[in-house]
Design a protein around this motif. Structure first.
Motif, PDB file in Angstrom:
ATOM      1  N   LYS A 191       0.844  -1.197   0.000  1.00  0.00           N
ATOM      2  CA  LYS A 191       0.000   0.000   0.000  1.00  0.00           C
ATOM      3  C   LYS A 191       0.880   1.248   0.000  1.00  0.00           C
ATOM      4  O   LYS A 191       1.657   1.478   0.947  1.00  0.00           O
ATOM      5  N   ILE A 192       0.769   2.029  -1.064  1.00  0.00           N
ATOM      6  CA  ILE A 192       1.525   3.273  -1.140  1.00  0.00           C
ATOM      7  C   ILE A 192       0.968   4.257  -0.101  1.00  0.00           C
ATOM      8  O   ILE A 192      -0.243   4.512  -0.066  1.00  0.00           O
ATOM      9  N   ASN A 193       1.873   4.725   0.755  1.00  0.00           N
ATOM     10  CA  ASN A 193       1.496   5.600   1.875  1.00  0.00           C
ATOM     11  C   ASN A 193       0.468   4.936   2.790  1.00  0.00           C
ATOM     12  O   ASN A 193      -0.323   5.608   3.453  1.00  0.00           O
ATOM     13  N   GLY A 194       0.484   3.601   2.773  1.00  0.00           N
ATOM     14  CA  GLY A 194      -0.433   2.846   3.633  1.00  0.00           C
ATOM     15  C   GLY A 194      -1.860   2.832   3.150  1.00  0.00           C
ATOM     16  O   GLY A 194      -2.747   2.353   3.862  1.00  0.00           O
ATOM     17  N   GLU A 195      -2.110   3.328   1.924  1.00  0.00           N
ATOM     18  CA  GLU A 195      -3.494   3.457   1.446  1.00  0.00           C
ATOM     19  C   GLU A 195      -3.735   2.828   0.082  1.00  0.00           C
ATOM     20  O   GLU A 195      -4.675   2.044  -0.082  1.00  0.00           O
ATOM     21  N   LYS A 196      -2.918   3.157  -0.898  1.00  0.00           N
ATOM     22  CA  LYS A 196      -3.183   2.754  -2.275  1.00  0.00           C
ATOM     23  C   LYS A 196      -2.565   1.387  -2.580  1.00  0.00           C
ATOM     24  O   LYS A 196      -1.352   1.273  -2.769  1.00  0.00           O
ATOM     25  N   PHE A 197      -3.417   0.376  -2.627  1.00  0.00           N
ATOM     26  CA  PHE A 197      -2.979  -1.014  -2.840  1.00  0.00           C
ATOM     27  C   PHE A 197      -2.441  -1.153  -4.270  1.00  0.00           C
ATOM     28  O   PHE A 197      -3.173  -0.957  -5.238  1.00  0.00           O
ATOM     29  N   THR A 198      -1.167  -1.489  -4.396  1.00  0.00           N
ATOM     30  CA  THR A 198      -0.478  -1.412  -5.681  1.00  0.00           C
ATOM     31  C   THR A 198       0.425  -2.625  -5.876  1.00  0.00           C
ATOM     32  O   THR A 198       0.978  -3.159  -4.905  1.00  0.00           O
ATOM     33  N   ALA A 199       0.582  -3.050  -7.122  1.00  0.00           N
ATOM     34  CA  ALA A 199       1.455  -4.178  -7.456  1.00  0.00           C
ATOM     35  C   ALA A 199       2.832  -3.676  -7.871  1.00  0.00           C
ATOM     36  O   ALA A 199       2.960  -2.635  -8.530  1.00  0.00           O
ATOM     37  N   PHE A 200       3.855  -4.445  -7.502  1.00  0.00           N
ATOM     38  CA  PHE A 200       5.238  -4.122  -7.845  1.00  0.00           C
ATOM     39  C   PHE A 200       5.943  -5.373  -8.366  1.00  0.00           C
ATOM     40  O   PHE A 200       5.631  -6.496  -7.960  1.00  0.00           O
ATOM     41  N   ILE A 201       6.916  -5.164  -9.244  1.00  0.00           N
ATOM     42  CA  ILE A 201       7.826  -6.233  -9.644  1.00  0.00           C
ATOM     43  C   ILE A 201       9.102  -6.045  -8.835  1.00  0.00           C
ATOM     44  O   ILE A 201       9.769  -5.007  -8.950  1.00  0.00           O
ATOM     45  N   VAL A 202       9.433  -7.019  -8.006  1.00  0.00           N
ATOM     46  CA  VAL A 202      10.606  -6.924  -7.141  1.00  0.00           C
ATOM     47  C   VAL A 202      11.652  -7.932  -7.614  1.00  0.00           C
ATOM     48  O   VAL A 202      11.370  -9.131  -7.717  1.00  0.00           O
ATOM     49  N   ASP A 203      12.846  -7.456  -7.896  1.00  0.00           N
ATOM     50  CA  ASP A 203      13.944  -8.335  -8.291  1.00  0.00           C
ATOM     51  C   ASP A 203      14.644  -8.887  -7.052  1.00  0.00           C
ATOM     52  O   ASP A 203      14.691  -8.242  -5.999  1.00  0.00           O
ATOM     53  N   ARG A 204      15.221 -10.062  -7.215  1.00  0.00           N
ATOM     54  CA  ARG A 204      15.846 -10.726  -6.064  1.00  0.00           C
ATOM     55  C   ARG A 204      16.987  -9.893  -5.464  1.00  0.00           C
ATOM     56  O   ARG A 204      17.203  -9.912  -4.235  1.00  0.00           O
ATOM     57  N   ASP A 205      17.709  -9.166  -6.315  1.00  0.00           N
ATOM     58  CA  ASP A 205      18.861  -8.412  -5.824  1.00  0.00           C
ATOM     59  C   ASP A 205      18.498  -7.007  -5.326  1.00  0.00           C
ATOM     60  O   ASP A 205      19.373  -6.158  -5.135  1.00  0.00           O
ATOM     61  N   THR A 206      17.221  -6.766  -5.090  1.00  0.00           N
ATOM     62  CA  THR A 206      16.781  -5.461  -4.591  1.00  0.00           C
ATOM     63  C   THR A 206      17.387  -5.181  -3.217  1.00  0.00           C
ATOM     64  O   THR A 206      17.246  -6.002  -2.300  1.00  0.00           O
ATOM     65  N   PRO A 207      18.059  -4.053  -3.027  1.00  0.00           N
ATOM     66  CA  PRO A 207      18.597  -3.703  -1.704  1.00  0.00           C
ATOM     67  C   PRO A 207      17.481  -3.637  -0.662  1.00  0.00           C
ATOM     68  O   PRO A 207      16.422  -3.056  -0.900  1.00  0.00           O
ATOM     69  N   GLY A 208      17.713  -4.247   0.494  1.00  0.00           N
ATOM     70  CA  GLY A 208      16.725  -4.243   1.564  1.00  0.00           C
ATOM     71  C   GLY A 208      15.721  -5.381   1.485  1.00  0.00           C
ATOM     72  O   GLY A 208      14.837  -5.495   2.337  1.00  0.00           O
ATOM     73  N   PHE A 209      15.855  -6.239   0.464  1.00  0.00           N
ATOM     74  CA  PHE A 209      14.942  -7.379   0.283  1.00  0.00           C
ATOM     75  C   PHE A 209      15.688  -8.658   0.635  1.00  0.00           C
ATOM     76  O   PHE A 209      16.838  -8.855   0.222  1.00  0.00           O
ATOM     77  N   SER A 210      15.048  -9.559   1.392  1.00  0.00           N
ATOM     78  CA  SER A 210      15.667 -10.842   1.733  1.00  0.00           C
ATOM     79  C   SER A 210      14.613 -11.938   1.814  1.00  0.00           C
ATOM     80  O   SER A 210      13.410 -11.667   1.918  1.00  0.00           O
ATOM     81  N   VAL A 211      15.087 -13.175   1.742  1.00  0.00           N
ATOM     82  CA  VAL A 211      14.214 -14.352   1.748  1.00  0.00           C
ATOM     83  C   VAL A 211      14.457 -15.142   3.027  1.00  0.00           C
ATOM     84  O   VAL A 211      15.612 -15.387   3.418  1.00  0.00           O
ATOM     85  N   GLY A 212      13.380 -15.564   3.692  1.00  0.00           N
ATOM     86  CA  GLY A 212      13.482 -16.330   4.932  1.00  0.00           C
ATOM     87  C   GLY A 212      13.787 -17.791   4.704  1.00  0.00           C
ATOM     88  O   GLY A 212      14.039 -18.237   3.575  1.00  0.00           O
ATOM     89  N   ALA A 213      13.751 -18.552   5.777  1.00  0.00           N
ATOM     90  CA  ALA A 213      14.066 -19.984   5.734  1.00  0.00           C
ATOM     91  C   ALA A 213      12.917 -20.768   5.106  1.00  0.00           C
ATOM     92  O   ALA A 213      11.771 -20.306   5.060  1.00  0.00           O
ATOM     93  N   GLU A 214      13.240 -21.971   4.624  1.00  0.00           N
ATOM     94  CA  GLU A 214      12.228 -22.857   4.050  1.00  0.00           C
ATOM     95  C   GLU A 214      11.258 -23.344   5.134  1.00  0.00           C
ATOM     96  O   GLU A 214      11.674 -23.709   6.243  1.00  0.00           O
ATOM     97  N   GLU A 215       9.977 -23.357   4.795  1.00  0.00           N
ATOM     98  CA  GLU A 215       8.971 -23.927   5.688  1.00  0.00           C
ATOM     99  C   GLU A 215       9.023 -25.456   5.604  1.00  0.00           C
ATOM    100  O   GLU A 215       9.275 -26.027   4.552  1.00  0.00           O
TER     101      GLU A 215
END
Length: 583
Positions: A191-215
């Motif tokens: 949600k942009i500014n916590g309001e506008k529900f929006t879709a994004f394409i996120v690349d794996r190497d995006t700074p600040g993005f990480s993947v958790g452990a396998e379930e």
């Protein structure tokens, strides 16, 4: 082509319905290619896949890409094969025997890639689609959050535009994301500014993005399932997908496609389970004979085949309609509207096929007895893997809520003449009588009469509920569930009968099994609608009003039974002779 939800209100001729008998030579070649790939390359590695051998799932997806099995929905101009929605469903159906691989494949080709195919701009399509088509890139779909599962719009992941205007800064968490551990591209919602529900394409190497452990999961153990963490993740503004504040258009319509694709996959798995059960029933000896000769085992096999036939018939009916509805549409809003038109049918396909699969794997394990509970036989893996399908793509409970509420909303908006049909029923019902068998009926004349009266029974119960509860009907979830169950079975009954009628008209010499399967389904299911209607009416009315409505319901629900035991025995014998699902 029949517009979405109009099956309640209008008749349709068999020739207007797409069925598996309409598959082209190319469709059959695609099915054979996928089946061969699964048999020769996936199943020999199924244990290694389930143990998540490093790099194996990814290499299998790349191999599928080489065979063109990742690109059916991707246009040729972006290096896809653009085979169409029917071909894509055929691929999904036939890849389903591959266990966990089918889950990774479906997440990539469906909910992972399709948002860019259908809603991406030219730059995004050129950047991502060629790699997604080949398998050089793997996609994932990130919607679910710890506090927002089926209630997607309650998402808390937040996006804020950076001071320089070049990035959106995302903070939040997504959970239970398929393919997360090895994906390159993540379709994410915030949600942009916590309001506008929006879709994004996120690349794996995006700074600040990480993947958790396998379930650690009950089933589909070979598929990667992880959480995604966004800690001031910097996503370029050019990676906004679709319109700002219109992420729900993408999310819900991609889920609709995901639902019917899940239906196709679950239906394919039901066929695979039936083949395993039939083979074992012939081999297993008890009391001096194969258990395949026992009536109760035959009944199980027949019921598996009948339910699978219904799932197959309704899935391809709706996929045929969707393919026609999307023809020539390139604008995101037009595409979204065309898909949304079939939201009810998509939910029906998801529910019916996933619950058929649960029935099929349960009976397959039961036919195996104690051996079915061991990992020595595939019944155990089928049983574990199947359970997720009633949760994926919105739980079956949520999908049941969608069916009546979407109908009522369209009726209120005047998009469907639903209330007019319910009102007209008052004058019609006095003259309505069930057809009495005489022996001179046209093929399926009695069954079409049953389906017609089933629709009127639905309109009676639904109309009464709408009138009584009005805007508060959402609080009456038990009534909504009953209406959803009735809607599902009406669409399934009609789909099986239309398919059998079409087969009789086009190829009568080879239609016998389809006729038997359709009859077995209609006469098994129709009495359930009467029971559901009585439950709903008894909740809504009492005294004279209840008696009056029950009297009308009794007239609508009347039918003359057929010899279901004999029909099921014939079906079971054919399944056993073939050693698999047969039509």
């Amino acid at each position: 082509m029949q517009k979405g939800a109009m099956f309640f209100l209008e008749d349709i001729a068999p020739e207007q319905v797409f069925t598996p008998e309409d598959f082209t030579g190319e469709h059959k070649m695609i099915a054979d290619t996928v089946a061969g790939f699964v048999k020769n390359e996936i199943l020999p590695n199924v244990e290694e896949l389930d143990n998540q051998q490093e790099g194996l799932m990814r290499s299998m997806l790349e191999r599928a890409g080489e065979l063109g099995l990742l690109s059916a929905d991707i246009p040729e101009e972006y290096e896809g094969s653009e085979m169409g929605k029917i071909a894509a469903a055929i691929i999904t159906e036939n890849v389903s025997a591959g266990g966990s691989f089918a889950v990774s494949h479906g997440a990539h080709t469906g909910i992972g890639s399709l948002p860019i195919v259908l809603f991406g701009n030219e730059e995004q399509k050129k950047k991502y689609l060629p790699g997604l088509a080949s398998g050089d890139l793997v996609a994932a779909y990130a919607l679910t959050e710890p506090m927002a599962g089926s209630d997607a719009l309650a998402a808390r992941t937040k996006a804020v535009l950076s001071e320089d205007g070049k990035f959106y800064i995302l903070n939040g968490e997504k959970i239970f994301i398929t393919n997360a551990g090895f994906a390159d591209v993540y379709i994410t919602y915030a949600k942009i500014n916590g309001e506008k529900f929006t879709a994004f394409i996120v690349d794996r190497d995006t700074p600040g993005f990480s993947v958790g452990a396998e379930e650690k999961k009950l089933g589909i153990r070979g598929s990667s399932t992880c959480s995604l963490i966004f800690e001031d993740a910097k996503v370029p503004v050019g990676n906004v997908l679709g319109e700002i504040g219109k992420g729900h258009v993408i999310a819900f319509n991609i889920l609709n496609i995901g639902r019917y694709k899940l239906g196709a996959g679950a239906m394919g798995s039901s066929k695979a389970a039936l083949a395993i059960a039939a083979k074992y029933a012939v081999e297993r000896q008890q009391f001096g004979m194969p258990i395949a000769k026992f009536g109760m085992i035959k009944n199980k096999l027949a019921q598996m085949a009948v339910k699978t036939y219904a799932s197959e018939s309704l899935v391809y009916r709706m996929v045929g309609d969707i393919e026609k509805a999307l023809a020539g549409k390139t604008n995101g809003r037009e595409i979204g509207a065309a898909i949304e038109d079939y939201a009810i049918e998509c939910s029906i396909a998801k529910i019916h096929a996933s619950e058929t699969l649960d029935y099929a794997v349960d009976e397959t394990l039961q036919i195996h007895g104690g051996y079915g509970y061991t990992q020595e036989f595939p019944a155990e893996r089928f049983y574990r893997d199947a359970r997720i399908n009633r949760i994926f793509e919105g739980t079956n409970e949520v999908n049941r809520l969608i069916i009546p509420t979407t109908l009522l909303r369209r009726g209120i908006k005047g998009q469907l003449p639903l209330f007019q049909a319910a009102q007209a029923l008052t004058s019609e019902v006095i003259s309505l009588r069930a057809k009495i068998p005489t022996g001179d009926e046209a093929p399926f004349e009695l069954e079409m009469d049953i389906i017609n009266r089933a629709k009127k029974l639905f309109l009676m119960v639904g109309g009464s509920a709408a009138q009584k509860y009005m805007q508060k009907i959402a609080e009456e979830q038990e009534i909504i569930e009953i209406l959803a169950n009735m809607a599902i079975e009406i669409y399934a009954m009609e789909s099986t009968v239309l398919r059998a009628r079409k087969a009789l008209e086009k190829d009568p010499e080879n239609a016998e099994t389809k006729v038997e399967l359709a009859l077995a389904y209609v006469y098994d299911v129709f009495p359930k609608l009467d029971a559901w209607a009585k439950q709903a009416l008894a909740h809504m009315f009492d005294g004279d009003m209840l008696r009056t409505n029950l009297s009308i319901g009794k007239r609508l629900a009347k039918f003359t039974p057929v010899n279901l035991i004999a029909i099921r025995r014939k079906i079971a014998d054919k399944v056993l002779d073939a050693g698999k699902y047969v039509v």
